[in-house]
Design a protein around this motif. Structure first.
Motif, PDB file in Angstrom:
ATOM      1  N   LYS A  84     -13.849  56.318 -10.665  1.00 23.70           N
ATOM      2  CA  LYS A  84     -14.773  55.175 -10.594  1.00 23.70           C
ATOM      3  C   LYS A  84     -14.481  54.308  -9.366  1.00 23.70           C
ATOM      4  CE  LYS A  84     -15.988  54.956 -15.471  1.00 23.70           C
ATOM      5  NZ  LYS A  84     -15.768  54.286 -16.777  1.00 23.70           N
TER       6      LYS A  84
ATOM      7  N   SER B 163     -13.224  55.338  -6.592  1.00 23.63           N
ATOM      8  CA  SER B 163     -13.702  56.118  -5.452  1.00 23.63           C
ATOM      9  C   SER B 163     -15.213  55.963  -5.295  1.00 23.63           C
ATOM     10  CB  SER B 163     -13.309  57.584  -5.657  1.00 23.63           C
ATOM     11  OG  SER B 163     -13.633  58.350  -4.528  1.00 23.63           O
ATOM     12  N   ARG B 164     -15.918  55.961  -6.406  1.00 24.08           N
ATOM     13  CA  ARG B 164     -17.378  55.798  -6.384  1.00 24.08           C
ATOM     14  C   ARG B 164     -17.758  54.405  -5.864  1.00 24.08           C
ATOM     15  NH1 ARG B 164     -17.690  60.365  -9.759  1.00 24.08           N
ATOM     16  NH2 ARG B 164     -16.342  60.751  -7.972  1.00 24.08           N
ATOM     17  N   PHE B 165     -16.993  53.369  -6.280  1.00 22.44           N
ATOM     18  CA  PHE B 165     -17.245  52.009  -5.760  1.00 22.44           C
ATOM     19  C   PHE B 165     -17.169  52.007  -4.244  1.00 22.44           C
ATOM     20  CE2 PHE B 165     -15.156  49.637  -9.594  1.00 22.44           C
ATOM     21  CZ  PHE B 165     -16.305  49.814 -10.333  1.00 22.44           C
ATOM     22  N   MET B 166     -16.193  52.747  -3.727  1.00 24.69           N
ATOM     23  CA  MET B 166     -15.905  52.650  -2.295  1.00 24.69           C
ATOM     24  C   MET B 166     -16.991  53.297  -1.441  1.00 24.69           C
ATOM     25  SD  MET B 166     -11.907  52.300  -1.912  1.00 24.69           S
ATOM     26  CE  MET B 166     -11.355  53.963  -1.965  1.00 24.69           C
ATOM     27  N   VAL B 167     -17.770  54.205  -1.998  1.00 26.14           N
ATOM     28  CA  VAL B 167     -18.825  54.816  -1.190  1.00 26.14           C
ATOM     29  C   VAL B 167     -20.203  54.198  -1.454  1.00 26.14           C
ATOM     30  CG1 VAL B 167     -17.632  56.998  -0.847  1.00 26.14           C
ATOM     31  CG2 VAL B 167     -19.180  56.776  -2.776  1.00 26.14           C
ATOM     32  N   ARG B 168     -20.315  53.415  -2.531  1.00 28.04           N
ATOM     33  CA  ARG B 168     -21.605  52.784  -2.828  1.00 28.04           C
ATOM     34  C   ARG B 168     -21.850  51.614  -1.893  1.00 28.04           C
ATOM     35  NH1 ARG B 168     -21.882  50.937  -8.900  1.00 28.04           N
ATOM     36  NH2 ARG B 168     -20.956  52.746  -9.912  1.00 28.04           N
ATOM     37  N   GLU B 169     -23.078  51.137  -1.904  1.00 29.48           N
ATOM     38  CA  GLU B 169     -23.432  49.929  -1.139  1.00 29.48           C
ATOM     39  C   GLU B 169     -23.106  48.705  -1.979  1.00 29.48           C
ATOM     40  OE1 GLU B 169     -24.649  49.746   1.885  1.00 29.48           O
ATOM     41  OE2 GLU B 169     -25.882  51.502   2.307  1.00 29.48           O
ATOM     42  N   MET B 170     -21.845  48.369  -2.117  1.00 31.69           N
ATOM     43  CA  MET B 170     -21.464  47.198  -2.913  1.00 31.69           C
ATOM     44  C   MET B 170     -20.776  46.194  -2.008  1.00 31.69           C
ATOM     45  SD  MET B 170     -20.024  49.045  -6.334  1.00 31.69           S
ATOM     46  CE  MET B 170     -19.062  47.666  -6.946  1.00 31.69           C
TER      47      MET B 170
ATOM     48  N   LEU C 143     -17.904  43.435  -1.007  1.00 28.09           N
ATOM     49  CA  LEU C 143     -16.457  43.465  -1.257  1.00 28.09           C
ATOM     50  C   LEU C 143     -16.072  42.725  -2.540  1.00 28.09           C
ATOM     51  CD1 LEU C 143     -13.667  44.365  -0.369  1.00 28.09           C
ATOM     52  CD2 LEU C 143     -13.593  42.393   1.163  1.00 28.09           C
TER      53      LEU C 143
ATOM     54  N   GLN D  98      -5.607  51.616  -3.192  1.00 25.91           N
ATOM     55  CA  GLN D  98      -7.063  51.772  -3.101  1.00 25.91           C
ATOM     56  C   GLN D  98      -7.744  50.434  -2.784  1.00 25.91           C
ATOM     57  OE1 GLN D  98      -9.058  54.935  -3.836  1.00 25.91           O
ATOM     58  NE2 GLN D  98      -7.111  55.607  -3.015  1.00 25.91           N
TER      59      GLN D  98
ATOM     60  N   CYS E 239      -7.549  50.073   0.870  1.00 29.57           N
ATOM     61  CA  CYS E 239      -8.581  50.886   1.516  1.00 29.57           C
ATOM     62  C   CYS E 239      -9.933  50.186   1.443  1.00 29.57           C
ATOM     63  CB  CYS E 239      -8.704  52.257   0.842  1.00 29.57           C
ATOM     64  SG  CYS E 239      -7.246  53.279   1.038  1.00 29.57           S
TER      65      CYS E 239
ATOM     66  N   LEU F 118     -12.432  49.258   4.510  1.00 24.65           N
ATOM     67  CA  LEU F 118     -13.770  49.867   4.515  1.00 24.65           C
ATOM     68  C   LEU F 118     -14.862  48.807   4.645  1.00 24.65           C
ATOM     69  CD1 LEU F 118     -13.489  52.490   1.654  1.00 24.65           C
ATOM     70  CD2 LEU F 118     -13.773  52.945   4.085  1.00 24.65           C
ATOM     71  N   ALA F 119     -14.640  47.655   3.997  1.00 19.33           N
ATOM     72  CA  ALA F 119     -15.667  46.606   3.974  1.00 19.33           C
ATOM     73  C   ALA F 119     -15.940  46.048   5.365  1.00 19.33           C
ATOM     74  CB  ALA F 119     -15.237  45.489   3.032  1.00 19.33           C
TER      75      ALA F 119
END
Lengths: 199, 199
Positions: A23, A25-32, A34, A164, A167, A171-172
């Motif tokens: 989950k 990991s999924r947050f990190m690739v979605r358009e969310m 920070l 994570q 990371c 990423l943000a």
């Protein structure tokens, strides 16, 4: 051979732990945004640990600033600031080590009360550094009101969550457009051949 | 209640899967070069899947460029280039979907032989998009010489590995000094309050 009942419990716990990472990991690739990612991670940690509090502090110069929390006190986000070298949280940031206290965390000589948070009276304290590109950039704390003996899975989980979160912070800084324009291939090839890595 | 033997096998497999993510997470916070991180991830995937080949392609304009491989053919890294809309790999990049073929992958109508790689004659093919900040930036392929029925764990693992590779690519653009200088706190607070996230 261990009993089926015990094996089933271990399997379910390990699957839960795996789902937390999937989950995140999924947050990190979605358009969310920070704050949404950090809030989502805190919520997952609380679900897995069944803890009473999860607070995320990030370093700002010589201070640790509260940046996400499971408790709905939004007024305190960005307001609660600890000195980087004070208290249990400061110790974790400076030592870059996991800290697990199963009871009477407030009696630890490193403890410092800030009188602003109900968490200061909680018994059990588990804390991991937030790491980005090999630097400590924050601390994530998990607290239980009652004494709680932390399991190996819980300690492992919080350690990886700390990595994570680091990371996610980096990423943000990169917008989707920047990712699209960037040539990842040039970056890989410019770095020269890979040397074997021990896994 | 399932048999102890079966439960033990499931538990071991789930623990292995968890270890893959913990190791990838550790790669991402260490001081490793990007080719080393990608090579390390490919090695972990091969260990977990017991596959004969793991190839990582990254998008460069309208092409997919081979950027990491478990087989020691370093001369081909950066040299093998597929058109973005060709073959099974191109299909995965364009559809942003996992593709699992258990046998005769070379007979699939989407298949295109490049005659450069022994992998073109392999039976089983599992492929996932590499995602960074919600954009497809590459594809990771796992191949078995013999037919192989992919398990749910294997599909799940490769999906998450595709996301983590995307994160590693973005992370590599930020040096440790940049991380240290950056104020993560400003970034969080500037983004406004978090809205609840469904996990």
């Amino acid at each position: 051979m261990p009993k089926s009942k015990d094996l089933l419990a271990s399997l379910q716990r390990t699957e839960q732990q795996l789902q937390v990472f999937q989950k995140i990991s999924r947050f990190m690739v979605r358009e969310m945004s920070l704050p949404e990612v950090l809030q989502g991670i805190v919520t997952l940690v609380v679900e897995f640990m069944a803890c009473d509090s999860c607070l995320l502090y990030l370093i700002d110069k010589n201070e640790l600033v509260l940046c996400a929390s499971n408790n709905p006190h939004p007024a305190e986000i960005g307001k609660i600031r600890l000195r980087r070298d004070e208290g249990l949280t400061g110790w974790v940031a400076n030592q870059r080590r996991l800290l697990a206290l199963s009871m009477e965390a407030y009696k630890d000589p490193r403890f410092k009360s800030f009188r602003d948070l109900p968490e200061d009276s909680f018994e059990a304290f588990l804390s991991a550094p937030v790491i980005a590109r090999n630097r400590v950039v924050g601390v994530i704390n998990v607290q239980h009101r009652a004494p709680h003996q932390h399991t190996g899975s819980e300690m492992e989980l919080l350690t990886t969550v700390g990595e994570q979160v680091g990371c996610a912070l980096v990423l943000a800084r990169m917008t989707p457009d920047m990712v699209e324009a960037a040539s990842h291939v040039d970056l890989v090839l410019a770095s020269g051949p890979a040397t074997p890595v021990r896994t």
